[in-house]
Design a protein around this motif. Structure first.
Motif, PDB file in Angstrom:
ATOM      1  N   ARG A  74       0.883  -1.162   0.000  1.00  0.00           N
ATOM      2  CA  ARG A  74       0.000   0.000   0.000  1.00  0.00           C
ATOM      3  C   ARG A  74       0.924   1.215   0.000  1.00  0.00           C
ATOM      4  O   ARG A  74       1.500   1.583   1.011  1.00  0.00           O
ATOM      5  N   VAL A  76       1.323   4.649   0.198  1.00  0.00           N
ATOM      6  CA  VAL A  76       0.452   5.716   0.694  1.00  0.00           C
ATOM      7  C   VAL A  76       1.268   6.719   1.505  1.00  0.00           C
ATOM      8  O   VAL A  76       2.108   6.329   2.314  1.00  0.00           O
ATOM      9  N   TYR A  96      -8.792   8.863   9.527  1.00  0.00           N
ATOM     10  CA  TYR A  96      -7.503   8.783   8.839  1.00  0.00           C
ATOM     11  C   TYR A  96      -7.694   9.279   7.424  1.00  0.00           C
ATOM     12  O   TYR A  96      -8.742   9.057   6.817  1.00  0.00           O
ATOM     13  N   GLN A 100      -2.874   7.520  -1.956  1.00  0.00           N
ATOM     14  CA  GLN A 100      -2.298   6.277  -2.486  1.00  0.00           C
ATOM     15  C   GLN A 100      -2.024   6.414  -3.985  1.00  0.00           C
ATOM     16  O   GLN A 100      -2.828   7.007  -4.711  1.00  0.00           O
ATOM     17  N   HIS A 111      -6.445  -8.003   0.839  1.00  0.00           N
ATOM     18  CA  HIS A 111      -6.475  -8.196   2.290  1.00  0.00           C
ATOM     19  C   HIS A 111      -7.809  -7.692   2.821  1.00  0.00           C
ATOM     20  O   HIS A 111      -8.620  -7.158   2.061  1.00  0.00           O
ATOM     21  N   HIS A 113      -9.641  -5.958   6.649  1.00  0.00           N
ATOM     22  CA  HIS A 113      -9.409  -5.460   8.007  1.00  0.00           C
ATOM     23  C   HIS A 113     -10.709  -4.873   8.540  1.00  0.00           C
ATOM     24  O   HIS A 113     -11.629  -4.567   7.770  1.00  0.00           O
ATOM     25  N   ARG A 119     -12.710   5.519  -0.804  1.00  0.00           N
ATOM     26  CA  ARG A 119     -11.689   6.178  -1.617  1.00  0.00           C
ATOM     27  C   ARG A 119     -12.340   7.216  -2.508  1.00  0.00           C
ATOM     28  O   ARG A 119     -13.465   7.021  -2.977  1.00  0.00           O
ATOM     29  N   HIS A 152     -10.347  -6.742  -0.197  1.00  0.00           N
ATOM     30  CA  HIS A 152     -10.158  -5.731  -1.251  1.00  0.00           C
ATOM     31  C   HIS A 152      -8.738  -5.769  -1.780  1.00  0.00           C
ATOM     32  O   HIS A 152      -7.788  -5.973  -1.045  1.00  0.00           O
ATOM     33  N   HIS A 154      -6.376  -3.807  -5.154  1.00  0.00           N
ATOM     34  CA  HIS A 154      -6.399  -2.772  -6.181  1.00  0.00           C
ATOM     35  C   HIS A 154      -5.435  -3.168  -7.294  1.00  0.00           C
ATOM     36  O   HIS A 154      -4.417  -3.807  -7.042  1.00  0.00           O
ATOM     37  N   ASP A 166      -7.491   7.934   0.429  1.00  0.00           N
ATOM     38  CA  ASP A 166      -8.017   6.863   1.280  1.00  0.00           C
ATOM     39  C   ASP A 166      -8.588   7.491   2.545  1.00  0.00           C
ATOM     40  O   ASP A 166      -7.883   8.231   3.241  1.00  0.00           O
ATOM     41  N   LEU A 168     -10.252   6.358   6.109  1.00  0.00           N
ATOM     42  CA  LEU A 168     -10.530   5.205   6.978  1.00  0.00           C
ATOM     43  C   LEU A 168     -10.784   5.666   8.410  1.00  0.00           C
ATOM     44  O   LEU A 168     -10.507   6.819   8.764  1.00  0.00           O
ATOM     45  N   ILE A 170      -9.244   4.234  11.036  1.00  0.00           N
ATOM     46  CA  ILE A 170      -8.179   3.543  11.779  1.00  0.00           C
ATOM     47  C   ILE A 170      -8.007   4.052  13.221  1.00  0.00           C
ATOM     48  O   ILE A 170      -7.962   3.229  14.151  1.00  0.00           O
TER      49      ILE A 170
HETATM   50  O1  GTQ Z   1      -5.863   0.366   0.364  1.00  0.00           O
HETATM   51  O2  GTQ Z   1      -6.250  -1.241   1.737  1.00  0.00           O
HETATM   52  O3  GTQ Z   1      -4.380   4.196   3.145  1.00  0.00           O
HETATM   53  O4  GTQ Z   1      -5.452  -1.064   4.166  1.00  0.00           O
HETATM   54  C1  GTQ Z   1      -4.467   2.403   4.693  1.00  0.00           C
HETATM   55  C2  GTQ Z   1      -4.746   1.077   4.942  1.00  0.00           C
HETATM   56  C3  GTQ Z   1      -5.091   2.073   2.388  1.00  0.00           C
HETATM   57  C4  GTQ Z   1      -5.853  -0.110   1.501  1.00  0.00           C
HETATM   58  C5  GTQ Z   1      -4.632   2.879   3.408  1.00  0.00           C
HETATM   59  C6  GTQ Z   1      -5.194   0.239   3.919  1.00  0.00           C
HETATM   60  C7  GTQ Z   1      -5.364   0.747   2.629  1.00  0.00           C
END
Ligand code: GTQ
Length: 354
Positions: A74, A76, A96, A100, A111, A113, A119, A152, A154, A166, A168, A170
Motif C-alpha cells: 500500500r 500511501v 484517517y 495512495q 487483504h 481489516h 476512496r 479488497h 487494487h 483513502d 478510513l 483507523i
Molecule cells: O488500500 O487497503 O491508506 O489497508 C491504509 C490502509 C489504504 C488499503 C490505506 C489500507 C489501505
C-alpha cells in the motif's frame, strides 16, 4: 463543577505522604482534575489543518519512484494531524486520510481489516478495485467503499498512474481495540464477471428479491462522479443548506443512512461569491476541494483551498465556507457523525444570523 469547594486534605509532610501513597497505589484524586476531564464542550486534540495538493502531489508521485509495490503493497502518504501523536496515523482523533498511488501494471494485493474505508479518486482512469467479489473500474471523482472486513485489492491495468484519497476509521478502531487484519491467500480475490454490478442494481432503486444483506453499510461499491455531480446540479435552489450550500450525502439505499457504519460522506456545491453561515458539529470532518476554489474558515483561521487540497475541521470547531472563484466550488467531505450518533453524542449548532 468549578464552583465546588476543593477539599485540601491533610497538610505539610502528612499531605505529601498522602498524595505519594495515593499515586503509588495507582490512584488519583478526582477533585484535582475534574474540570479538565469534563470541560463544558469537546476540546479535541486535532488541530485545524490543510495539506496543499501542489505540495503533496510531487511527493506522492516520487513515492512511486523510490519504493516498489513489492516493498510497499500500500504505497500511501498518510496525512497526519499536527495535534495528534504520529503513531496514531490520525488526521482527526477518529479519522484517517492518506494519498495512495498505483502505477500501470501494479497490484496492491488482497487483504481485509476491520477498519472501514472509502476512496475518492483524484487522478487516472481505468484502474480497478475489487471489493467483496465485485470489480469496479475507477475514474476521477468516483467514491468507492471498502466496508469493514470485506476483501479488497487494487490493480492498475490502465496507461497512467492512479492516485486516490483513502479515508478510513483507523484511529477509532485502534482506540476501541477493534483491529483485526488478514491477508488473502492470492494477490487478487476471485470476482464476478460483471463489473460495477452493485451500482447497476442498488444504485437504481432496485434490490434482488430474497437477498438478505448486511445493512450496516451500503451495498453499492462505486458512486461514479458523473452521476453524483449531475444529481448535485439537478437539485432545486430550494435544496440549500444554510452552512453547506447544495449538498448531497452518499447513502446506503437499503436504509437511507450513511454509506459506512462509522463514516458518512458528502459532495457539495457552493455558488461563486457565496459566503455560508458558520456551523459546528460534535463530529470531526475532513474536506477535500474538488473543483473551483474557496476559503474554509475554522475557528477564525482562513484556509484558502484549491482542488485536491485536504482540510481538517476538528470536532466542535466553528467553520464556514466561502466560494472565492468565478466557477462553483465543489467539495468532497467525510465525517465520523455515524459513530457519534450511534453513541448518542452527536450535536450541532449554528449561530443566529446577525
Ligand atoms: O488500500 O487497503 O491508506 O489497508 C491504509 C490502509 C489504504 C488499503 C490505506 C489500507 C489501505
Amino acid at each position: 463543577m468549578s464552583s465546588m469547594a476543593k477539599p485540601t486534605g491533610p497538610s505539610g509532610d502528612e499531605s505529601k505522604h498522602y498524595f505519594d501513597r495515593v499515586r503509588d497505589l495507582q490512584m488519583r484524586p478526582l477533585w484535582q482534575v475534574i474540570d479538565d476531564l469534563m470541560p463544558a464542550h469537546p476540546v479535541p486534540k486535532e488541530k485545524p489543518f490543510q495539506w496543499k495538493w501542489k505540495e503533496i502531489r510531487p511527493l506522492v508521485h516520487q513515492a512511486a519512484e523510490i519504493v516498489s509495490i513489492e516493498e510497499a503493497p500500500r504505497r500511501v502518504l498518510m496525512l497526519l494531524n499536527p495535534g495528534l501523536p504520529r503513531e496514531q496515523a490520525a488526521s482527526t482523533q477518529t479519522l484517517y486520510a492518506g494519498i495512495q498511488i498505483l502505477l500501470p501494471g501494479e497490484i496492491a494485493p488482497a487483504h481485509r481489516h476491520t477498519p472501514n474505508a472509502l476512496r475518492f479518486v483524484m487522478e487516472g482512469t481505468g484502474a480497478f478495485t475489487n471489493v467483496a467479489g465485485e470489480k469496479t473500474i475507477l475514474g476521477p471523482g468516483d467514491v468507492v467503499t471498502t466496508p469493514t472486513w470485506t476483501w479488497h485489492d487494487h490493480g492498475n491495468d490502465a496507461n497512467g498512474p492512479v492516485v486516490w484519497l483513502d479515508a478510513l476509521d483507523i484511529p477509532l478502531v485502534n482506540a476501541v481495540s477493534g483491529m483485526f487484519y488478514e491477508d488473502f491467500p492470492a494477490k487478487h480475490q476471485p470476482v464476478s464477471d460483471a463489473s460495477n454490478s452493485s451500482q447497476k442494481t442498488y444504485g437504481r432503486g432496485l434490490r434482488p428479491v430474497g437477498e438478505h444483506r448486511s445493512t450496516a453499510y451500503s451495498p453499492i461499491l462505486n458512486y461514479p462522479y458523473a452521476t453524483t455531480k449531475a444529481a448535485l446540479e439537478g437539485l432545486p435552489s430550494s435544496a440549500h443548506h444554510p452552512s453547506e450550500g447544495r449538498i448531497l450525502e452518499y447513502v446506503n439505499p437499503l436504509t437511507g443512512g450513511p454509506i459506512l457504519p462509522t463514516i458518512d460522506a458528502y459532495l457539495q456545491r457552493i455558488d461563486p461569491g457565496v459566503r455560508l453561515r458558520p456551523r459546528r458539529r460534535s463530529s470531526s470532518a475532513v474536506f477535500m476541494g474538488v473543483e473551483g476554489r474557496g476559503t474554509l474558515t475554522v475557528d477564525g483561521q482562513d484556509f484558502a483551498w484549491e482542488p485536491y487540497d485536504v482540510l481538517v475541521v476538528p470536532a466542535w470547531a466553528q467553520y464556514s465556507h466561502r466560494a472565492t472563484g468565478t466557477t462553483p466550488s465543489i467539495l468532497f467531505s467525510y465525517t465520523n457523525t455515524p459513530t457519534m450518533r450511534a453513541l448518542s453524542l452527536y450535536r450541532e449548532d449554528s449561530p443566529e444570523p446577525a
